[in-house]
Design a protein around this motif. Sequence first.
Motif, mmCIF file in Angstrom:
data_model
loop_
_atom_site.group_PDB
_atom_site.id
_atom_site.type_symbol
_atom_site.label_atom_id
_atom_site.label_comp_id
_atom_site.label_asym_id
_atom_site.label_seq_id
_atom_site.Cartn_x
_atom_site.Cartn_y
_atom_site.Cartn_z
ATOM 1 N N LEU A 1 -2.527 -3.159 -3.748
ATOM 2 C CA LEU A 1 -3.115 -1.994 -4.382
ATOM 3 C C LEU A 1 -3.001 -2.160 -5.890
ATOM 4 C CD1 LEU A 1 -4.339 0.861 -3.915
ATOM 5 C CD2 LEU A 1 -1.993 1.745 -4.035
ATOM 6 N N HIS B 1 -5.314 3.253 -8.058
ATOM 7 C CA HIS B 1 -5.471 4.356 -7.111
ATOM 8 C C HIS B 1 -5.429 5.683 -7.848
ATOM 9 C CE1 HIS B 1 -1.190 5.569 -7.173
ATOM 10 N NE2 HIS B 1 -1.000 4.295 -7.434
ATOM 11 N N GLN C 1 -9.717 9.930 -2.297
ATOM 12 C CA GLN C 1 -8.768 8.986 -2.877
ATOM 13 C C GLN C 1 -9.509 7.714 -3.259
ATOM 14 O OE1 GLN C 1 -5.418 8.188 -0.319
ATOM 15 N NE2 GLN C 1 -5.492 10.269 0.493
ATOM 16 N N LYS C 2 -9.282 7.253 -4.480
ATOM 17 C CA LYS C 2 -9.800 5.964 -4.919
ATOM 18 C C LYS C 2 -8.708 4.941 -4.675
ATOM 19 C CE LYS C 2 -9.728 5.100 -9.255
ATOM 20 N NZ LYS C 2 -10.042 5.196 -10.698
ATOM 21 N N ASN C 3 -9.064 3.872 -3.960
ATOM 22 C CA ASN C 3 -8.131 2.781 -3.707
ATOM 23 C C ASN C 3 -8.836 1.467 -4.016
ATOM 24 O OD1 ASN C 3 -5.778 4.157 -2.439
ATOM 25 N ND2 ASN C 3 -7.352 4.812 -1.000
#
Length: 190
Positions: A172, A175, A183-185
């Motif tokens: 990751l 985020h 949610q931005k991942n």
Amino acid sequence: MRTLISTAFVSLDGVMEAPGGEPGYRNSGWTMKDVDFVEDAYEIKGREQEEAAALMLGRVSYEAFSPVWPSMTAEFPRYNAMPKYVVSTTLGEDALVDNWGDITILRSLDDVAALKKTEGGPIIVHGSAQLNRGLADAGLIDRYHLLVFPLLLGAGKRLFSDTDKDAQKLRLVEHEAYSNGIQKNVFEVV
């Protein structure tokens, strides 16, 4: 070596089908009707357009995008100008639109692997559920840009395959969670 980026809107249970309202899917348009719009959640979409040097699509997504995107000059100016690659074993050259810039048909994942070995900037894959699963299973995706929506859709085309394979580790690298539950991942494949 070029970077291959998969970008997708996905439900929490991994469905990516019909986020914008494509016909024939029970929950069609789920990104627009089921979650409040928060502009900040989509910042990554503008950044993707600036970062990408080429666009890759599977046949089904190409056939959905090619009649529409070329006329969306305000929304997709860089995508419309950049080279496009369509991965398909069945699409004929005569089916390519002539108002969307340079379009090349790649006939196999081996062709994609060869393209990745060339010089140039990142290639971004939009939509294209079947293509995404094949690229991931072949180890060709380098990064994922996911906007995960707080929805469980059940049935539908999924971003990730259910192939029995070795675990693939992701890191990751970015985020954020937004007030609407999106949610931005951003993951890099290790």
